[in-house]
Motif scaffolding. Structure first.
Motif, mmCIF file in Angstrom:
data_model
loop_
_atom_site.group_PDB
_atom_site.id
_atom_site.type_symbol
_atom_site.label_atom_id
_atom_site.label_comp_id
_atom_site.label_asym_id
_atom_site.label_seq_id
_atom_site.Cartn_x
_atom_site.Cartn_y
_atom_site.Cartn_z
ATOM 1 N N GLN A 5 0.821 -1.210 0.000
ATOM 2 C CA GLN A 5 0.000 0.000 0.000
ATOM 3 C C GLN A 5 0.856 1.262 0.000
ATOM 4 O OE1 GLN A 5 -2.247 -1.020 3.527
ATOM 5 N NE2 GLN A 5 -4.095 -1.498 2.336
ATOM 6 N N VAL A 6 1.981 1.214 0.713
ATOM 7 C CA VAL A 6 2.901 2.356 0.709
ATOM 8 C C VAL A 6 3.429 2.598 -0.696
ATOM 9 C CG1 VAL A 6 5.168 3.157 1.491
ATOM 10 C CG2 VAL A 6 3.572 2.167 3.129
ATOM 11 N N GLY A 7 3.815 1.516 -1.383
ATOM 12 C CA GLY A 7 4.301 1.657 -2.758
ATOM 13 C C GLY A 7 3.241 2.243 -3.673
ATOM 14 N N ALA A 8 2.010 1.785 -3.518
ATOM 15 C CA ALA A 8 0.917 2.300 -4.343
ATOM 16 C C ALA A 8 0.638 3.760 -4.024
ATOM 17 C CB ALA A 8 -0.338 1.455 -4.127
ATOM 18 N N PHE A 9 0.688 4.112 -2.736
ATOM 19 C CA PHE A 9 0.460 5.497 -2.328
ATOM 20 C C PHE A 9 1.528 6.401 -2.928
ATOM 21 C CE2 PHE A 9 0.782 9.230 0.259
ATOM 22 C CZ PHE A 9 -0.475 9.492 0.752
ATOM 23 N N ALA A 10 2.789 5.977 -2.796
ATOM 24 C CA ALA A 10 3.891 6.782 -3.340
ATOM 25 C C ALA A 10 3.759 6.928 -4.852
ATOM 26 C CB ALA A 10 5.231 6.147 -2.971
ATOM 27 N N HIS A 11 3.328 5.876 -5.525
ATOM 28 C CA HIS A 11 3.162 5.950 -6.975
ATOM 29 C C HIS A 11 2.077 6.957 -7.344
ATOM 30 C CE1 HIS A 11 3.097 4.707 -11.158
ATOM 31 N NE2 HIS A 11 1.776 4.577 -11.064
ATOM 32 N N ARG A 12 0.962 6.927 -6.627
ATOM 33 C CA ARG A 12 -0.121 7.876 -6.923
ATOM 34 C C ARG A 12 0.325 9.313 -6.644
ATOM 35 N NH1 ARG A 12 -3.293 3.835 -4.406
ATOM 36 N NH2 ARG A 12 -3.327 5.031 -2.452
ATOM 37 N N TRP A 13 1.088 9.501 -5.585
ATOM 38 C CA TRP A 13 1.568 10.844 -5.246
ATOM 39 C C TRP A 13 2.467 11.370 -6.365
ATOM 40 C CZ3 TRP A 13 5.793 13.896 -4.604
ATOM 41 C CH2 TRP A 13 5.642 15.054 -3.822
ATOM 42 N N HIS A 14 3.378 10.535 -6.821
ATOM 43 C CA HIS A 14 4.290 10.978 -7.884
ATOM 44 C C HIS A 14 3.575 11.075 -9.231
ATOM 45 C CE1 HIS A 14 7.323 9.841 -4.835
ATOM 46 N NE2 HIS A 14 8.069 10.739 -5.434
ATOM 47 N N GLU A 15 2.540 10.267 -9.422
ATOM 48 C CA GLU A 15 1.756 10.378 -10.652
ATOM 49 C C GLU A 15 1.068 11.739 -10.708
ATOM 50 O OE1 GLU A 15 0.760 9.209 -14.300
ATOM 51 O OE2 GLU A 15 1.939 7.960 -12.916
ATOM 52 N N ALA A 16 0.593 12.206 -9.560
ATOM 53 C CA ALA A 16 -0.014 13.536 -9.508
ATOM 54 C C ALA A 16 1.017 14.612 -9.843
ATOM 55 C CB ALA A 16 -0.605 13.790 -8.126
ATOM 56 N N MET A 17 2.257 14.426 -9.374
ATOM 57 C CA MET A 17 3.323 15.377 -9.694
ATOM 58 C C MET A 17 3.650 15.338 -11.192
ATOM 59 S SD MET A 17 4.125 16.975 -6.923
ATOM 60 C CE MET A 17 2.365 16.847 -6.498
ATOM 61 N N ARG A 18 3.660 14.121 -11.769
ATOM 62 C CA ARG A 18 3.960 14.006 -13.205
ATOM 63 C C ARG A 18 2.896 14.702 -14.051
ATOM 64 N NH1 ARG A 18 6.473 9.009 -11.674
ATOM 65 N NH2 ARG A 18 4.446 7.979 -11.463
ATOM 66 N N SER A 19 1.661 14.669 -13.590
ATOM 67 C CA SER A 19 0.570 15.289 -14.355
ATOM 68 C C SER A 19 0.729 16.810 -14.445
ATOM 69 C CB SER A 19 -0.783 14.939 -13.722
ATOM 70 O OG SER A 19 -0.930 15.569 -12.462
ATOM 71 N N ARG A 20 1.515 17.384 -13.537
ATOM 72 C CA ARG A 20 1.727 18.833 -13.545
ATOM 73 C C ARG A 20 2.949 19.242 -14.362
ATOM 74 N NH1 ARG A 20 1.074 20.068 -7.045
ATOM 75 N NH2 ARG A 20 -0.903 18.952 -6.731
ATOM 76 N N CYS A 21 3.711 18.249 -14.823
ATOM 77 C CA CYS A 21 4.943 18.554 -15.563
ATOM 78 C C CYS A 21 4.614 18.958 -16.994
ATOM 79 C CB CYS A 21 5.878 17.350 -15.568
ATOM 80 S SG CYS A 21 6.492 16.905 -13.929
ATOM 81 N N ALA A 22 5.377 19.912 -17.498
ATOM 82 C CA ALA A 22 5.139 20.405 -18.858
ATOM 83 C C ALA A 22 5.976 19.683 -19.894
ATOM 84 C CB ALA A 22 5.424 21.907 -18.919
ATOM 85 N N THR A 23 7.089 19.083 -19.498
ATOM 86 C CA THR A 23 7.995 18.459 -20.461
ATOM 87 C C THR A 23 8.309 17.025 -20.037
ATOM 88 O OG1 THR A 23 10.024 19.141 -19.317
ATOM 89 C CG2 THR A 23 9.050 20.712 -20.888
ATOM 90 N N PRO A 25 11.367 15.593 -19.890
ATOM 91 C CA PRO A 25 12.467 15.520 -18.912
ATOM 92 C C PRO A 25 12.001 15.770 -17.479
ATOM 93 C CG PRO A 25 13.170 16.733 -20.848
ATOM 94 C CD PRO A 25 11.700 16.504 -21.002
ATOM 95 N N GLU A 26 11.039 16.654 -17.311
ATOM 96 C CA GLU A 26 10.515 16.905 -15.967
ATOM 97 C C GLU A 26 9.791 15.667 -15.431
ATOM 98 O OE1 GLU A 26 8.052 20.298 -16.566
ATOM 99 O OE2 GLU A 26 9.642 21.736 -16.111
ATOM 100 N N ARG A 27 9.017 15.015 -16.292
ATOM 101 C CA ARG A 27 8.317 13.804 -15.866
ATOM 102 C C ARG A 27 9.309 12.691 -15.536
ATOM 103 N NH1 ARG A 27 4.450 15.866 -19.547
ATOM 104 N NH2 ARG A 27 5.516 14.962 -21.341
ATOM 105 N N ALA A 28 10.375 12.592 -16.323
ATOM 106 C CA ALA A 28 11.403 11.580 -16.069
ATOM 107 C C ALA A 28 12.091 11.834 -14.729
ATOM 108 C CB ALA A 28 12.436 11.580 -17.199
ATOM 109 N N GLU A 29 12.268 13.103 -14.389
ATOM 110 C CA GLU A 29 12.895 13.445 -13.106
ATOM 111 C C GLU A 29 12.017 12.995 -11.939
ATOM 112 O OE1 GLU A 29 14.733 17.329 -10.729
ATOM 113 O OE2 GLU A 29 13.390 17.628 -12.434
ATOM 114 N N VAL A 30 10.699 13.192 -12.073
ATOM 115 C CA VAL A 30 9.779 12.767 -11.024
ATOM 116 C C VAL A 30 9.806 11.247 -10.874
ATOM 117 C CG1 VAL A 30 7.366 12.676 -10.296
ATOM 118 C CG2 VAL A 30 8.288 14.774 -11.288
ATOM 119 N N THR A 31 9.866 10.535 -11.999
ATOM 120 C CA THR A 31 9.945 9.078 -11.959
ATOM 121 C C THR A 31 11.217 8.624 -11.263
ATOM 122 O OG1 THR A 31 8.641 8.853 -13.988
ATOM 123 C CG2 THR A 31 10.027 6.982 -13.368
#
Length: 273
Positions: A5-23, A25-31
């Motif tokens: 569940q922690v892994g899934a939570f962290a993935h959803r949190w970072h997925e939300a951050m990726r959705s705000r990225c414009a490029t 490279p920014e999404r790759a950095e979040v990953t």
């Protein structure tokens, strides 16, 4: 939360951050940050303990991203940085105003007093009215806070993320680690070395004693270790021995005392066989 569940939570949190990225490279950095956080959780037990609670897991995600993938490896520093975000930065960066407006230092003083009061009495929680009475007593020594204790209690409960009313009419800390960290600070601020010595053999005080060493000055740490080693000469328990040894291995002790510490640590450690 379970590790899955922690892994899934962290993935959803970072997925939300990726959705705000414009490029890309920014999404790759979040990953990359997501992968780094999960690796850090695998390596460090104290991080895994905190990540088991949704609010604190989100806090770790935010701290990890804010610090460019560098979470403190030292527990004391981690709690300090986490409290800074919880008590100061979170509401300020969201432009949330509270009434009364309590600064980080004022919140920390009130929470530390509450944590130490609970642990010293051997309580896991307290009645709503008792907690407010305790805050009222502390507030009498804080004339700069001109607010009703009930309102102060509501701010600490609703805005810090450290307190909860899981059972109606009763309050406790969301996570034991923060309670122990804050209680240890209060014990050192009050100079309660004798209290720490008296309870060092009790399992529920182990982390408080160890973190008290982290809060103390160099002279305070010497006083605490000396008191524990004197107590260790008496009939001891495994928990007390573990506490003494954990403190004696701490890198913050003065080097000139290392020989005495090493001898004393060996003297209180049970034989392997």
């Amino acid at each position: 939360m379970t590790p899955t569940q922690v892994g899934a939570f962290a993935h959803r949190w970072h997925e939300a951050m990726r959705s705000r990225c414009a490029t890309e490279p920014e999404r790759a950095e979040v990953t990359e940050q997501e992968q780094g956080l999960l690796a850090a959780l695998d390596r460090h037990r104290h991080l895994r303990q905190l990540a088991g609670y949704p609010l604190l897991c989100a806090l770790l995600c935010a701290l990890h991203r804010d610090r460019r993938g560098q979470l403190p490896a030292n527990r004391m520093e981690l709690y300090e940085v986490a409290l800074q975000m919880l008590l100061e930065r979170r509401d300020r960066e969201r432009r949330i105003e509270t009434s009364p407006a309590l600064g980080r230092t004022e919140q920390a003083l009130l929470l530390s007093d509450l944590a130490y009061w609970l642990i010293r009495n051997g309580w896991s929680d307290a009645g709503h009215g008792e907690a407010i009475d305790r805050l009222a007593a502390k507030l009498r020594a804080m004339p700069q806070v001109k607010a009703d204790p009930q309102r102060v209690y509501r701010v600490l409960l609703e805005r810090t993320g450290l307190l909860r009313e899981q059972v109606a009419g009763r309050v406790d800390f969301v996570h034991r680690s923060f309670e122990e960290y804050l209680a240890a600070k209060q014990a050192i601020d009050e100079g309660d070395f004798g209290v720490l010595r008296a309870h060092a053999h009790e399992p529920q005080w182990h982390e408080v004693v160890v973190m008290a060493a982290g809060h103390a000055s160099a002279a305070g740490r010497e006083t605490l270790l000396r008191a524990l080693l004197d107590r260790a000469a008496e009939p001891t328990t495994p928990e007390q021995t573990a506490t003494c040894c954990a403190l004696s291995r701490s890198p913050v002790w003065r080097p000139r005392r290392s020989a005495r510490r090493s001898w004393n640590a060996r003297s209180v450690t049970p034989p392997r066989s």
